[in-house]
Design an enzyme around this catalytic site. Structure first.
Site, mmCIF file in Angstrom:
data_model
loop_
_atom_site.group_PDB
_atom_site.id
_atom_site.type_symbol
_atom_site.label_atom_id
_atom_site.label_comp_id
_atom_site.label_asym_id
_atom_site.label_seq_id
_atom_site.Cartn_x
_atom_site.Cartn_y
_atom_site.Cartn_z
ATOM 1 N N ASN A 41 0.830 -1.208 0.000
ATOM 2 C CA ASN A 41 0.000 0.000 0.000
ATOM 3 C C ASN A 41 0.873 1.271 0.000
ATOM 4 O O ASN A 41 1.484 1.619 1.008
ATOM 5 C CB ASN A 41 -0.909 -0.056 1.240
ATOM 6 C CG ASN A 41 -1.894 1.093 1.291
ATOM 7 O OD1 ASN A 41 -1.557 2.229 0.959
ATOM 8 N ND2 ASN A 41 -3.113 0.794 1.702
ATOM 9 N N LYS A 67 0.188 3.926 2.708
ATOM 10 C CA LYS A 67 0.779 3.645 4.027
ATOM 11 C C LYS A 67 2.275 3.973 4.033
ATOM 12 O O LYS A 67 2.796 4.484 5.018
ATOM 13 C CB LYS A 67 0.590 2.168 4.379
ATOM 14 C CG LYS A 67 -0.852 1.774 4.672
ATOM 15 C CD LYS A 67 -0.912 0.332 5.126
ATOM 16 C CE LYS A 67 -2.324 -0.118 5.444
ATOM 17 N NZ LYS A 67 -2.369 -1.506 5.953
ATOM 18 N N GLU A 113 -2.757 -14.070 6.265
ATOM 19 C CA GLU A 113 -3.637 -13.413 7.248
ATOM 20 C C GLU A 113 -4.583 -14.470 7.810
ATOM 21 O O GLU A 113 -5.716 -14.601 7.360
ATOM 22 C CB GLU A 113 -4.377 -12.242 6.610
ATOM 23 C CG GLU A 113 -3.419 -11.130 6.207
ATOM 24 C CD GLU A 113 -4.048 -9.751 6.159
ATOM 25 O OE1 GLU A 113 -5.105 -9.546 6.793
ATOM 26 O OE2 GLU A 113 -3.483 -8.884 5.501
ATOM 27 N N ASP A 141 -1.672 -3.463 10.090
ATOM 28 C CA ASP A 141 -3.022 -3.880 9.706
ATOM 29 C C ASP A 141 -4.015 -2.890 10.272
ATOM 30 O O ASP A 141 -3.913 -2.519 11.442
ATOM 31 C CB ASP A 141 -3.329 -5.259 10.303
ATOM 32 C CG ASP A 141 -3.180 -6.335 9.260
ATOM 33 O OD1 ASP A 141 -3.688 -6.142 8.144
ATOM 34 O OD2 ASP A 141 -2.526 -7.350 9.560
ATOM 35 N N ASP A 190 -10.615 7.140 3.369
ATOM 36 C CA ASP A 190 -10.339 8.523 3.785
ATOM 37 C C ASP A 190 -11.413 9.538 3.360
ATOM 38 O O ASP A 190 -11.765 10.410 4.159
ATOM 39 C CB ASP A 190 -8.969 8.980 3.260
ATOM 40 C CG ASP A 190 -7.821 8.479 4.118
ATOM 41 O OD1 ASP A 190 -8.081 7.968 5.230
ATOM 42 O OD2 ASP A 190 -6.660 8.585 3.684
HETATM 43 P P1 IMP Z 1 -5.261 -3.201 5.415
HETATM 44 O O1 IMP Z 1 -4.714 -2.885 6.758
HETATM 45 O O2 IMP Z 1 -4.279 -2.761 4.355
HETATM 46 O O3 IMP Z 1 -5.736 -4.608 5.289
HETATM 47 O O4 IMP Z 1 -6.489 -2.238 5.192
HETATM 48 C C1 IMP Z 1 -7.798 -2.579 5.568
HETATM 49 C C2 IMP Z 1 -8.763 -1.647 4.888
HETATM 50 O O5 IMP Z 1 -8.793 -0.407 5.547
HETATM 51 C C3 IMP Z 1 -8.469 -1.334 3.411
HETATM 52 O O6 IMP Z 1 -9.708 -1.246 2.756
HETATM 53 C C4 IMP Z 1 -7.779 0.003 3.475
HETATM 54 O O7 IMP Z 1 -7.951 0.760 2.286
HETATM 55 C C5 IMP Z 1 -8.483 0.632 4.647
HETATM 56 N N1 IMP Z 1 -7.619 1.572 5.339
HETATM 57 C C6 IMP Z 1 -6.530 1.256 6.071
HETATM 58 N N2 IMP Z 1 -5.973 2.368 6.557
HETATM 59 C C7 IMP Z 1 -6.722 3.404 6.103
HETATM 60 C C8 IMP Z 1 -6.615 4.799 6.247
HETATM 61 O O8 IMP Z 1 -5.700 5.353 6.862
HETATM 62 N N3 IMP Z 1 -7.574 5.514 5.662
HETATM 63 C C9 IMP Z 1 -8.600 4.963 4.946
HETATM 64 N N4 IMP Z 1 -8.721 3.667 4.757
HETATM 65 C C10 IMP Z 1 -7.790 2.885 5.332
#
Ligand code: IMP
Length: 185
Positions: free
Chosen positions: A9, A12, A35, A66, A147
């Site tokens: 990502n 991130k 996972e 995560d 976001d």
């Molecule tokens: P993961 O941690 O990458 O598995 O993210 C889980 C979900 O939360 C995904 O759909 C990401 O796009 C969303 N997500 C994670 N962090 C953020 C953030 O800071 N802002 C908006 N969406 C987020």
């Protein structure tokens, strides 16, 4: 100090580089860790960090992160399914589910797991952060994921710059706990 951030990502990574500017060099590494269904996201992240550290070449420590969104009125949905729901329904549909509710409060949670030391028997530490906000109709072009529909004090995280988002976000708060711990080792 050089830290490997195991994630695909870019959003991130941008936030980590902004936060750790002058503290640590962040190298992005792609690795699909398992996972597994586990009791807690701390456990999932800790296993992921351990697995990535053991499988990747090199001894520089690694961390994984995560996160998930929990909507109060929908009993914490999408929670652990946040990525799946973003990919399948999309954030506009998630907003429309929340729009039908009087209570539009939601919370993001972030867990960082850091693995260092001996790759076959690493030391693993976890750090968490969360932020409460309100779901709104999508606004803003910045950030990523949910976001545009997550507002904090009236501003969506997609309307904030990276530094501004880090100052209040779940991940920024987890980075702060992580950086504080790193400064003491
Ligand atoms: P993961 O941690 O990458 O598995 O993210 C889980 C979900 O939360 C995904 O759909 C990401 O796009 C969303 N997500 C994670 N962090 C953020 C953030 O800071 N802002 C908006 N969406 C987020």
């Amino acid at each position: 100090m050089r830290l490997r951030f195991v994630t695909g990502n870019e959003g991130k990574v941008r936030e980590a580089r902004e936060y750790f500017d002058g503290i640590a060099e962040i190298e992005q590494v792609s690795f699909d860790y398992t996972e597994v269904q586990a009791d807690s996201i701390e456990e999932i992240a800790a296993r992921g960090a351990r697995e990535a550290f053991a499988s990747l070449d090199g001894d520089d420590p690694v961390f994984v992160e995560d996160s998930g969104l929990a909507i109060d009125a929908l009993s914490g949905f999408p929670g652990p399914y946040s990525a799946y729901v973003e990919d399948t329904l999309g954030i506009e549909r998630v907003w429309s589910l929340a729009a039908d509710e009087e209570n539009r409060r939601a919370r993001f949670r972030s867990v960082i797991a850091y693995a260092s030391g001996d790759r076959s028997d690493p030391d693993v530490e976890t750090f968490t952060g969360s932020v409460a906000g309100t779901l709104v109709s999508p606004r803003g072009d910045g950030g990523f994921g949910y976001d545009p529909i997550f507002a904090y004090n009236g501003t969506t995280m997609a309307e904030m710059g990276t530094e501004e988002k880090n100052a209040i976000s779940h991940r920024g708060r987890a980075f702060a706990a992580f950086a504080e711990w790193l400064s003491q080792i």
